[in-house]
Design an enzyme around this catalytic site. Structure first.
Site, PDB file in Angstrom:
ATOM      1  N   TYR A 192      -8.750   8.106  14.129  1.00  0.00           N
ATOM      2  CA  TYR A 192      -7.511   7.376  13.589  1.00  0.00           C
ATOM      3  C   TYR A 192      -7.531   7.365  12.105  1.00  0.00           C
ATOM      4  O   TYR A 192      -6.742   7.886  11.383  1.00  0.00           O
ATOM      5  CB  TYR A 192      -7.095   6.093  14.278  1.00  0.00           C
ATOM      6  CG  TYR A 192      -5.864   5.608  13.642  1.00  0.00           C
ATOM      7  CD1 TYR A 192      -4.643   5.953  13.962  1.00  0.00           C
ATOM      8  CD2 TYR A 192      -6.165   4.497  12.694  1.00  0.00           C
ATOM      9  CE1 TYR A 192      -3.680   5.472  13.030  1.00  0.00           C
ATOM     10  CE2 TYR A 192      -4.937   4.056  11.898  1.00  0.00           C
ATOM     11  CZ  TYR A 192      -3.777   4.545  12.255  1.00  0.00           C
ATOM     12  OH  TYR A 192      -2.818   3.910  11.331  1.00  0.00           O
TER      13      TYR A 192
ATOM     14  N   SER B   4     -11.901  -9.824  22.357  1.00  0.00           N
ATOM     15  CA  SER B   4     -11.343  -8.755  23.285  1.00  0.00           C
ATOM     16  C   SER B   4     -12.154  -8.865  24.566  1.00  0.00           C
ATOM     17  O   SER B   4     -11.459  -8.903  25.429  1.00  0.00           O
ATOM     18  CB  SER B   4     -11.595  -7.389  22.589  1.00  0.00           C
ATOM     19  OG  SER B   4     -12.752  -7.380  22.064  1.00  0.00           O
TER      20      SER B   4
ATOM     21  N   GLN C 232      -5.622  -3.398  14.807  1.00  0.00           N
ATOM     22  CA  GLN C 232      -5.526  -4.616  15.582  1.00  0.00           C
ATOM     23  C   GLN C 232      -4.945  -5.939  15.038  1.00  0.00           C
ATOM     24  O   GLN C 232      -4.844  -6.837  15.348  1.00  0.00           O
ATOM     25  CB  GLN C 232      -7.064  -4.948  16.093  1.00  0.00           C
ATOM     26  CG  GLN C 232      -7.980  -3.850  16.346  1.00  0.00           C
ATOM     27  CD  GLN C 232      -7.795  -3.509  17.813  1.00  0.00           C
ATOM     28  OE1 GLN C 232      -7.261  -4.002  18.639  1.00  0.00           O
ATOM     29  NE2 GLN C 232      -8.660  -2.525  17.981  1.00  0.00           N
TER      30      GLN C 232
ATOM     31  N   ASP D 102      -2.332   5.991  16.931  1.00  0.00           N
ATOM     32  CA  ASP D 102      -2.842   4.575  17.274  1.00  0.00           C
ATOM     33  C   ASP D 102      -1.841   3.937  18.440  1.00  0.00           C
ATOM     34  O   ASP D 102      -1.176   4.825  18.843  1.00  0.00           O
ATOM     35  CB  ASP D 102      -2.592   3.792  16.039  1.00  0.00           C
ATOM     36  CG  ASP D 102      -1.155   3.455  15.462  1.00  0.00           C
ATOM     37  OD1 ASP D 102      -0.374   4.146  16.117  1.00  0.00           O
ATOM     38  OD2 ASP D 102      -0.902   2.497  14.558  1.00  0.00           O
TER      39      ASP D 102
ATOM     40  N   GLU E  57      -5.291   0.778   5.984  1.00  0.00           N
ATOM     41  CA  GLU E  57      -5.511   1.412   7.482  1.00  0.00           C
ATOM     42  C   GLU E  57      -6.677   0.842   7.945  1.00  0.00           C
ATOM     43  O   GLU E  57      -6.554   0.584   9.347  1.00  0.00           O
ATOM     44  CB  GLU E  57      -5.684   2.930   7.472  1.00  0.00           C
ATOM     45  CG  GLU E  57      -4.636   3.704   6.853  1.00  0.00           C
ATOM     46  CD  GLU E  57      -3.217   3.560   8.002  1.00  0.00           C
ATOM     47  OE1 GLU E  57      -3.616   3.226   9.203  1.00  0.00           O
ATOM     48  OE2 GLU E  57      -2.370   3.595   7.653  1.00  0.00           O
TER      49      GLU E  57
ATOM     50  N   CYS F 100      16.608   0.138  21.857  1.00  0.00           N
ATOM     51  CA  CYS F 100      17.008   1.578  21.943  1.00  0.00           C
ATOM     52  C   CYS F 100      18.365   1.562  21.627  1.00  0.00           C
ATOM     53  O   CYS F 100      18.886   2.758  21.325  1.00  0.00           O
ATOM     54  CB  CYS F 100      17.060   1.680  23.643  1.00  0.00           C
ATOM     55  SG  CYS F 100      15.349   1.544  24.299  1.00  0.00           S
TER      56      CYS F 100
ATOM     57  N   GLY G 107     -10.666 -11.127  11.337  1.00  0.00           N
ATOM     58  CA  GLY G 107     -11.350 -10.953  12.607  1.00  0.00           C
ATOM     59  C   GLY G 107     -11.917  -9.413  12.530  1.00  0.00           C
ATOM     60  O   GLY G 107     -11.934  -8.620  11.431  1.00  0.00           O
TER      61      GLY G 107
ATOM     62  N   CYS H 210      15.404  10.671  23.806  1.00  0.00           N
ATOM     63  CA  CYS H 210      14.424  10.086  24.535  1.00  0.00           C
ATOM     64  C   CYS H 210      14.371  10.157  26.093  1.00  0.00           C
ATOM     65  O   CYS H 210      15.459   9.693  26.671  1.00  0.00           O
ATOM     66  CB  CYS H 210      14.359   8.575  24.086  1.00  0.00           C
ATOM     67  SG  CYS H 210      13.287   7.734  24.835  1.00  0.00           S
TER      68      CYS H 210
ATOM     69  N   TRP I 171       0.839  -1.179  -0.066  1.00  0.00           N
ATOM     70  CA  TRP I 171       0.133   0.130   0.035  1.00  0.00           C
ATOM     71  C   TRP I 171       0.795   1.159   0.084  1.00  0.00           C
ATOM     72  O   TRP I 171       0.243   2.385  -0.201  1.00  0.00           O
ATOM     73  CB  TRP I 171      -0.993   0.060   1.169  1.00  0.00           C
ATOM     74  CG  TRP I 171      -0.399  -0.262   2.498  1.00  0.00           C
ATOM     75  CD1 TRP I 171       0.172   0.541   3.336  1.00  0.00           C
ATOM     76  CD2 TRP I 171      -0.251  -1.880   3.276  1.00  0.00           C
ATOM     77  NE1 TRP I 171       0.644  -0.340   4.603  1.00  0.00           N
ATOM     78  CE2 TRP I 171       0.366  -1.383   4.250  1.00  0.00           C
ATOM     79  CE3 TRP I 171      -0.645  -3.020   2.591  1.00  0.00           C
ATOM     80  CZ2 TRP I 171       0.553  -2.714   4.980  1.00  0.00           C
ATOM     81  CZ3 TRP I 171      -0.724  -3.874   3.435  1.00  0.00           C
ATOM     82  CH2 TRP I 171       0.094  -3.926   4.667  1.00  0.00           C
TER      83      TRP I 171
END
Ligand code: SF4
Length: 368
Positions: free
Chosen positions: A125, A313, A47, A143, A42, A204, A86, A213, A29
């Site tokens: 979103y 969920s 999820q 998100d 998107e 990191c 799902g 950070c 995409w």
């Protein structure tokens, strides 16, 4: 929150964009500028992991390459192409919204926040993601990845599951967008959260933002974001009847499937008839009673067929399936009703089903 000045914001954006241009993944995409196709990606990515989405998106776009094609497709076919991803309400809402785009906007995905937000199922979103990625509109797309990345960079110890926190993260994400770079910048944040600033053990040591950070400076990167614990999913016991009707000869045998209601969990998908178990009743007695009540059908329960588990969920299914046979005669060739059918075992794959019932269907077909 958000004690960030313009210079710091520009530095973060510059480093993220440089990292993104060098390391971004080649996702299908990302090769299109078509707002509709970006929108589909998107919606699918919510999820769901990128690796899972790639083949689904590719098949979906091959079959429904335009707004027009998706708007005109039967819902059942759309669900079939979504089968296994799902959260099926996403597919239904997407198709409804695409039809709205066709009717209200002549088939062009709108490019303003007010218009795109008025479409079915398009929340902040999705609106931000589509507008920024496809049209370079400077809007945030926050998100889970972005919550995590921002809460770490700026050491924000606010519970990200609270609606008030979302507003603050959105303002911060919007403030960070460099002029004219909304599309790449939002994608860089998402990509960075998916590949470097990952949920457990963030990378990191190879992070381009390490010196900026605040969580890293305090050694708190693994403690963020703060998220209130969700209630564990409620467990329910489900009894499923694999009800066969025929003379035992594989070719002539049909099996009963039922369509779930158009609202709620797994709306509109097909499944073997399933009922919440009644405590204290034997499975056989319980299934016989439920099938008689709901379909005016008398069955014999022959044997245990399979156990399945699935967690949503908010729910956890403990499902026990039993092989059953219809007693007496019933017309086997016609569609019984809108929401239930006798189907040859070999044709079960033509019907969109949830993951658990797909597995049962494959077991029945001897494929697994
Ligand atoms: S240093 Fe670590 S915690 Fe901070 S942004 Fe980079 S990967 Fe995330």
């Amino acid at each position: 929150m958000g004690n960030v000045n313009r210079k710091e914001a520009a530095e973060i954006a510059r480093k993220l964009l440089a990292w993104y241009h060098e390391h971004k993944r080649d996702l299908p995409w990302r090769r299109t500028g078509d707002p509709y196709q970006i929108w589909v990606s998107e919606v699918m990515l919510q999820q769901t992991r990128v690796e899972t989405v790639i083949p689904y998106w590719t098949r979906f776009i091959q079959r429904f390459p335009t707004i027009e094609a998706l708007a005109a497709a039967p819902e059942e076919e759309v669900l079939k192409f979504w089968e296994g991803l799902g959260y099926y309400s996403r597919a239904r809402n997407l198709q409804t919204a695409v039809r709205e785009v066709q009717e209200r906007y002549g088939g062009r995905v709108p490019d303003t926040l007010a218009e795109i937000s008025s479409l079915s199922g398009v929340g902040p979103y999705t609106a931000g993601a589509v507008l920024s990625i496809a049209y370079n509109v400077p809007l945030p797309a926050v998100d889970g990845n972005v919550f995590r990345v921002l809460s770490r960079i700026f050491l924000i110890e606010e519970d990200v599951s609270k609606p008030a926190a979302r507003k603050k993260f959105e303002s911060l994400a919007e403030f960070l967008i460099p002029p004219g770079e909304a599309s790449d910048f939002n994608q860089s944040l998402m990509e960075f959260g998916a590949t470097i600033c990952i949920p457990k053990h963030p990378r990191c040591l190879s992070c381009p933002l390490q010196t900026l950070c605040k969580a890293y400076a305090e050694g708190m990167q693994e403690d963020l974001p703060i998220k209130a614990k969700k209630k564990p999913p409620r467990a329910i016991d489900i009894l499923t009847g694999i009800v066969r009707n025929g003379d035992g000869n594989r070719d002539g045998e049909r099996v009963l499937i039922v369509r779930r209601p158009q609202e709620g969990l797994l709306a509109g998908l097909w499944e073997f008839p399933s009922f919440e178990a009644t405590p204290g009743k034997s499975p056989a007695e319980d299934l016989q009673h439920s099938l008689r009540q709901q379909f005016a059908m008398t069955i014999q329960v022959e044997q245990h067929f399979a156990n399945m588990q699935h967690t949503f969920s908010h729910l956890h299914w403990n499902l026990q399936a039993y092989s059953c046979r219809l007693s007496g005669t019933v017309e086997t060739t016609v569609t019984a009703a809108d929401n239930w059918r006798w189907v040859p075992v070999g044709q079960l794959g033509d019907f969109p089903m949830s993951a658990v019932h797909q597995k049962l269907a494959k077991l029945l077909q001897g494929l697994v």
